[in-house]
Motif scaffolding. Structure first.
Motif, PDB file in Angstrom:
ATOM      1  N   ARG A   1     -69.033 -48.818 -93.614  1.00 30.02           N
ATOM      2  CA  ARG A   1     -68.593 -49.554 -92.422  1.00 30.02           C
ATOM      3  C   ARG A   1     -68.290 -48.161 -91.257  1.00 30.02           C
ATOM      4  NH1 ARG A   1     -62.619 -52.499 -91.603  1.00 30.02           N
ATOM      5  NH2 ARG A   1     -62.659 -53.178 -89.838  1.00 30.02           N
ATOM      6  N   PRO A   2     -68.837 -48.549 -89.911  1.00 32.61           N
ATOM      7  CA  PRO A   2     -68.951 -47.690 -88.887  1.00 32.61           C
ATOM      8  C   PRO A   2     -67.476 -47.360 -88.651  1.00 32.61           C
ATOM      9  CG  PRO A   2     -69.509 -49.976 -88.009  1.00 32.61           C
ATOM     10  CD  PRO A   2     -69.471 -50.037 -89.462  1.00 32.61           C
ATOM     11  N   SER A   3     -67.281 -46.011 -88.088  1.00 32.62           N
ATOM     12  CA  SER A   3     -66.218 -45.819 -87.516  1.00 32.62           C
ATOM     13  C   SER A   3     -65.777 -46.122 -86.070  1.00 32.62           C
ATOM     14  CB  SER A   3     -66.016 -44.125 -87.581  1.00 32.62           C
ATOM     15  OG  SER A   3     -66.177 -43.300 -88.801  1.00 32.62           O
ATOM     16  N   LYS A   4     -64.630 -46.508 -85.745  1.00 29.32           N
ATOM     17  CA  LYS A   4     -64.381 -47.233 -84.455  1.00 29.32           C
ATOM     18  C   LYS A   4     -63.507 -46.097 -83.483  1.00 29.32           C
ATOM     19  CE  LYS A   4     -62.877 -51.305 -84.546  1.00 29.32           C
ATOM     20  NZ  LYS A   4     -61.715 -52.548 -84.629  1.00 29.32           N
ATOM     21  N   VAL A   5     -64.077 -46.167 -82.334  1.00 27.29           N
ATOM     22  CA  VAL A   5     -63.585 -45.287 -81.380  1.00 27.29           C
ATOM     23  C   VAL A   5     -63.154 -46.100 -80.023  1.00 27.29           C
ATOM     24  CG1 VAL A   5     -63.639 -43.425 -79.743  1.00 27.29           C
ATOM     25  CG2 VAL A   5     -64.291 -43.030 -82.168  1.00 27.29           C
ATOM     26  N   ILE A   6     -62.061 -46.101 -79.457  1.00 27.95           N
ATOM     27  CA  ILE A   6     -61.424 -46.912 -78.278  1.00 27.95           C
ATOM     28  C   ILE A   6     -61.439 -46.038 -77.222  1.00 27.95           C
ATOM     29  CG2 ILE A   6     -59.619 -48.316 -77.155  1.00 27.95           C
ATOM     30  CD1 ILE A   6     -61.155 -49.528 -79.755  1.00 27.95           C
ATOM     31  N   VAL A   7     -62.297 -46.615 -76.171  1.00 23.02           N
ATOM     32  CA  VAL A   7     -62.193 -45.642 -74.761  1.00 23.02           C
ATOM     33  C   VAL A   7     -61.405 -46.330 -73.607  1.00 23.02           C
ATOM     34  CG1 VAL A   7     -63.633 -44.689 -72.821  1.00 23.02           C
ATOM     35  CG2 VAL A   7     -64.678 -44.847 -75.399  1.00 23.02           C
ATOM     36  N   LEU A   8     -60.463 -45.531 -73.062  1.00 31.74           N
ATOM     37  CA  LEU A   8     -59.488 -46.060 -71.977  1.00 31.74           C
ATOM     38  C   LEU A   8     -60.000 -45.008 -71.119  1.00 31.74           C
ATOM     39  CD1 LEU A   8     -56.000 -46.701 -73.254  1.00 31.74           C
ATOM     40  CD2 LEU A   8     -57.269 -48.379 -72.035  1.00 31.74           C
ATOM     41  N   THR A   9     -60.092 -45.593 -69.792  1.00 37.01           N
ATOM     42  CA  THR A   9     -60.310 -44.755 -68.594  1.00 37.01           C
ATOM     43  C   THR A   9     -59.849 -45.380 -67.283  1.00 37.01           C
ATOM     44  OG1 THR A   9     -62.214 -43.637 -67.507  1.00 37.01           O
ATOM     45  CG2 THR A   9     -62.328 -45.963 -67.875  1.00 37.01           C
ATOM     46  N   ASP A  10     -59.295 -44.512 -66.369  1.00 35.11           N
ATOM     47  CA  ASP A  10     -58.707 -44.731 -64.996  1.00 35.11           C
ATOM     48  C   ASP A  10     -57.657 -45.509 -64.994  1.00 35.11           C
ATOM     49  OD1 ASP A  10     -61.055 -43.547 -63.215  1.00 35.11           O
ATOM     50  OD2 ASP A  10     -62.184 -44.563 -64.799  1.00 35.11           O
ATOM     51  N   LEU A  11     -56.629 -44.902 -65.606  1.00 34.43           N
ATOM     52  CA  LEU A  11     -55.097 -45.397 -65.786  1.00 34.43           C
ATOM     53  C   LEU A  11     -54.321 -45.585 -64.345  1.00 34.43           C
ATOM     54  CD1 LEU A  11     -53.695 -43.790 -69.062  1.00 34.43           C
ATOM     55  CD2 LEU A  11     -55.527 -45.705 -68.604  1.00 34.43           C
ATOM     56  N   HIS A  12     -54.692 -44.359 -63.751  1.00 34.66           N
ATOM     57  CA  HIS A  12     -54.114 -44.420 -62.213  1.00 34.66           C
ATOM     58  C   HIS A  12     -52.485 -44.848 -62.385  1.00 34.66           C
ATOM     59  CE1 HIS A  12     -57.801 -43.540 -59.780  1.00 34.66           C
ATOM     60  NE2 HIS A  12     -58.266 -44.339 -60.856  1.00 34.66           N
ATOM     61  N   LEU A  13     -51.746 -44.160 -63.136  1.00 35.52           N
ATOM     62  CA  LEU A  13     -50.261 -44.347 -63.008  1.00 35.52           C
ATOM     63  C   LEU A  13     -49.791 -43.608 -61.968  1.00 35.52           C
ATOM     64  CD1 LEU A  13     -48.581 -45.567 -65.348  1.00 35.52           C
ATOM     65  CD2 LEU A  13     -50.927 -45.042 -66.008  1.00 35.52           C
ATOM     66  N   LEU A  14     -48.621 -44.644 -61.459  1.00 41.62           N
ATOM     67  CA  LEU A  14     -48.014 -43.848 -60.142  1.00 41.62           C
ATOM     68  C   LEU A  14     -46.476 -43.921 -60.745  1.00 41.62           C
ATOM     69  CD1 LEU A  14     -49.595 -46.286 -57.547  1.00 41.62           C
ATOM     70  CD2 LEU A  14     -49.419 -43.575 -57.198  1.00 41.62           C
ATOM     71  N   PRO A  15     -45.520 -43.280 -59.965  1.00 42.63           N
ATOM     72  CA  PRO A  15     -44.160 -43.450 -60.178  1.00 42.63           C
ATOM     73  C   PRO A  15     -43.597 -44.697 -60.140  1.00 42.63           C
ATOM     74  CG  PRO A  15     -44.679 -41.620 -58.566  1.00 42.63           C
ATOM     75  CD  PRO A  15     -45.994 -42.518 -58.666  1.00 42.63           C
ATOM     76  N   GLU A  16     -42.458 -44.931 -60.789  1.00 46.69           N
ATOM     77  CA  GLU A  16     -42.020 -46.570 -60.840  1.00 46.69           C
ATOM     78  C   GLU A  16     -42.055 -46.996 -59.651  1.00 46.69           C
ATOM     79  OE1 GLU A  16     -37.817 -48.383 -62.843  1.00 46.69           O
ATOM     80  OE2 GLU A  16     -38.263 -46.313 -62.891  1.00 46.69           O
ATOM     81  N   GLY A  17     -42.464 -48.329 -59.712  1.00 44.93           N
ATOM     82  CA  GLY A  17     -42.562 -49.212 -58.427  1.00 44.93           C
ATOM     83  C   GLY A  17     -43.769 -49.037 -57.576  1.00 44.93           C
ATOM     84  N   GLY A  18     -44.691 -47.965 -57.973  1.00 46.61           N
ATOM     85  CA  GLY A  18     -45.981 -47.868 -57.251  1.00 46.61           C
ATOM     86  C   GLY A  18     -46.945 -49.031 -57.544  1.00 46.61           C
ATOM     87  N   ARG A  19     -47.687 -49.337 -56.462  1.00 48.36           N
ATOM     88  CA  ARG A  19     -48.727 -50.536 -56.753  1.00 48.36           C
ATOM     89  C   ARG A  19     -50.062 -50.000 -56.056  1.00 48.36           C
ATOM     90  NH1 ARG A  19     -45.084 -51.902 -59.036  1.00 48.36           N
ATOM     91  NH2 ARG A  19     -43.997 -54.054 -59.379  1.00 48.36           N
ATOM     92  N   ILE A  20     -51.032 -50.379 -56.459  1.00 50.40           N
ATOM     93  CA  ILE A  20     -52.363 -50.398 -56.126  1.00 50.40           C
ATOM     94  C   ILE A  20     -52.906 -51.810 -56.090  1.00 50.40           C
ATOM     95  CG2 ILE A  20     -54.621 -49.570 -56.482  1.00 50.40           C
ATOM     96  CD1 ILE A  20     -53.580 -47.257 -58.602  1.00 50.40           C
ATOM     97  N   ILE A  21     -53.297 -51.995 -54.709  1.00 48.92           N
ATOM     98  CA  ILE A  21     -53.856 -53.325 -54.287  1.00 48.92           C
ATOM     99  C   ILE A  21     -52.714 -54.421 -54.691  1.00 48.92           C
ATOM    100  CG2 ILE A  21     -56.190 -52.721 -53.727  1.00 48.92           C
ATOM    101  CD1 ILE A  21     -56.987 -54.252 -56.264  1.00 48.92           C
ATOM    102  N   GLY A  22     -51.673 -54.118 -54.699  1.00 51.99           N
ATOM    103  CA  GLY A  22     -50.443 -55.212 -55.277  1.00 51.99           C
ATOM    104  C   GLY A  22     -50.249 -55.099 -56.637  1.00 51.99           C
ATOM    105  N   LEU A  23     -51.271 -54.237 -57.539  1.00 55.26           N
ATOM    106  CA  LEU A  23     -51.124 -54.441 -59.166  1.00 55.26           C
ATOM    107  C   LEU A  23     -50.229 -53.273 -59.472  1.00 55.26           C
ATOM    108  CD1 LEU A  23     -55.056 -54.716 -59.603  1.00 55.26           C
ATOM    109  CD2 LEU A  23     -53.167 -56.608 -59.443  1.00 55.26           C
ATOM    110  N   ASP A  24     -49.669 -53.441 -60.591  1.00 50.60           N
ATOM    111  CA  ASP A  24     -48.695 -52.399 -61.259  1.00 50.60           C
ATOM    112  C   ASP A  24     -49.390 -51.759 -62.312  1.00 50.60           C
ATOM    113  OD1 ASP A  24     -46.666 -50.979 -62.502  1.00 50.60           O
ATOM    114  OD2 ASP A  24     -45.736 -52.891 -63.519  1.00 50.60           O
ATOM    115  N   PRO A  25     -49.984 -50.462 -62.274  1.00 48.92           N
ATOM    116  CA  PRO A  25     -50.742 -50.003 -63.160  1.00 48.92           C
ATOM    117  C   PRO A  25     -50.051 -49.680 -64.453  1.00 48.92           C
ATOM    118  CG  PRO A  25     -51.008 -48.833 -60.858  1.00 48.92           C
ATOM    119  CD  PRO A  25     -49.776 -49.739 -60.890  1.00 48.92           C
ATOM    120  N   PHE A  26     -48.739 -49.370 -64.441  1.00 45.42           N
ATOM    121  CA  PHE A  26     -47.932 -49.338 -65.691  1.00 45.42           C
ATOM    122  C   PHE A  26     -48.144 -50.457 -66.529  1.00 45.42           C
ATOM    123  CE2 PHE A  26     -44.285 -49.185 -68.307  1.00 45.42           C
ATOM    124  CZ  PHE A  26     -44.131 -47.840 -68.671  1.00 45.42           C
ATOM    125  N   GLY A  27     -47.721 -51.673 -66.090  1.00 42.70           N
ATOM    126  CA  GLY A  27     -47.727 -52.725 -66.614  1.00 42.70           C
ATOM    127  C   GLY A  27     -49.407 -53.299 -67.164  1.00 42.70           C
TER     128      GLY A  27
END
Length: 262
Positions: free
Chosen positions: A3-29
């Motif tokens: 069975r192949p080994s599995k690796v997950i790739v996450l990129t560009d989380l862009h976390l901000l301090p609490e309450g911060g938004r990017i184009i109205g989106l909540d990066p933390f959520g």
């Protein structure tokens, strides 16, 4: 066949301090939802690799939020840096994170017989990336044992077709590709930065670029603006490392329904 080994790739989380938004989106959520999805559907993965832009502004409060979220993963995690990150602030928040002998956030781990080589492409005071002579020399050493390798970096070392993002890609991609060609054992290059799912072959080397879990690059190839963002479903990558090759998937996890079978 094993069975192949599995690796997950996450990129560009862009976390901000609490309450911060990017184009109205909540990066933390959105990142929290991605991590919950990974934990639910891929607890058998051998590693999660986060390919940079952990934060949006490189501030201490945001790195604390990154640490909180990544601490929820049930899978071991490797963390990399991107142009929105600050190397000193990162190491303050993650003092145990691996670094090379020159202080760059670079390291190698092994999964399923593949060497996973993680590069630090930060270029001071620039949104573009670079691999200085010291980082190229480190990469040359990391590839020297000829085991099959996958190289991870934030900035793509090749054109993606997005005019604005290509202007702030890795500024010495030719040097990287020349080194990879000499080594002869790089099977795949994985990058982020563009906030789009892109795959192809450049200079004979396969590559995969993944979307962000937060916000995406609109599908406008000739735009010169490097700050365009659109609200599309967040995603992460899935690599299956097999005896004969690597299979690349992407999961727009926000589209997964409760009725889906895994």
């Amino acid at each position: 066949m094993t069975r192949p080994s599995k690796v997950i790739v996450l990129t560009d989380l862009h976390l901000l301090p609490e309450g911060g938004r990017i184009i109205g989106l909540d990066p933390f959520g959105r990142v929290a939802a991605a991590i919950a999805h990974i934990n639910a559907h891929h607890p058998d993965a051998e590693r999660v690799i986060v390919t940079g832009d952990l934060t949006h502004r490189g501030d201490a409060a945001s790195y604390e939020r990154v640490r909180e979220l990544l601490g929820r993963l049930v899978v071991p995690c490797s963390i990399m840096l991107g142009n929105h990150d600050d190397r000193d602030a990162f190491f303050t928040a993650f003092p145990g994170a691996p670094r090379d002998r020159n202080g760059f956030a670079q390291h190698v781990t092994t999964v399923g017989g593949y060497r996973l080589v993680m590069l630090d492409t930060i270029k001071d005071r620039s949104p573009a990336g670079t691999l200085c002579d010291r980082r190229l020399a480190w990469l040359d050493e990391a590839l020297a044992d000829r085991a099959p390798a996958i190289v991870f970096m934030h900035h793509p070392p090749h054109p993606t077709g997005f005019a604005g993002m290509d202007a702030i890609a890795l500024d010495n991609g030719d040097a990287f590709h020349a080194l990879a060609a000499r080594a002869g054992n790089v099977r795949l290059v994985v990058a982020g930065h563009v906030h789009r799912t892109i795959s192809g072959v450049y200079n004979g080397l396969p590559f995969a670029v993944f979307k962000s879990p937060v916000h995406q690059q609109p599908m406008v190839l000739d735009a010169g603006d490097t700050s365009l963002s659109v609200d599309e479903p967040g995603a992460y990558g899935i690599l299956l490392l097999g005896e004969r090759g690597v299979t690349v998937h992407t999961d727009d996890f926000a589209l997964t329904t409760a009725a889906a079978t895994y």
